[in-house]
Motif scaffolding. Structure first.
Motif: not given
Length: 121
Positions: A15-16, A18-19, A23, A30, A33, A38, A40, A50, A52
């Motif tokens: 997820p980090n 992808s975030q 971004s 986001t 979190e 995550k 958005f 999102n 996940s």
């Protein structure tokens, strides 16, 4: 029967990562979190986008909210669409699941008296 788009969720291993991608590349902000989730700001009020680990990587789920799940079930029966549920879901909702002709997973949720007001259609 009322129905509206609720969320689009992408399964991910990380997820980090992808975030950071969404971004950086699309400038999405986001607003939730969590370790495995995550969410958005989608730019559309009431619609979440999102990523996940709740889903396998490369799996996409499109979710809708309705005020009459039985009417949706009737439409599925009338069109010979196989579905699972209804079953309890998150935030006190009940849901059904089925796939479209291209095998995308579709969920239709209905809020219950245990659900937050913002989930009402």
């Amino acid at each position: 029967m009322k129905i509206r788009l609720h969320e689009i969720e992408l399964g991910t291993k990380n997820p980090n990562k992808s975030q950071a991608f969404f971004s950086t590349v699309l400038g999405l902000e986001t607003f939730i979190e969590q370790k495995a989730l995550k969410v958005f700001k989608s730019g559309v009020a009431g619609v979440d986008f999102n990523v996940s680990t709740h889903l396998p990587p490369e799996k996409t789920v499109i979710s809708f909210l309705t005020d009459d799940l039985q009417a949706v079930i009737g439409q599925l029966h009338a069109n010979a669409v196989v579905f699972s549920g209804p079953e309890k879901s998150h935030l006190g909702m009940i849901r059904i699941e089925f796939t479209d002709p291209d095998n995308h997973l579709i969920r239709v949720n209905q809020a219950t008296k245990e659900s937050p007001d913002w989930l009402r259609v």
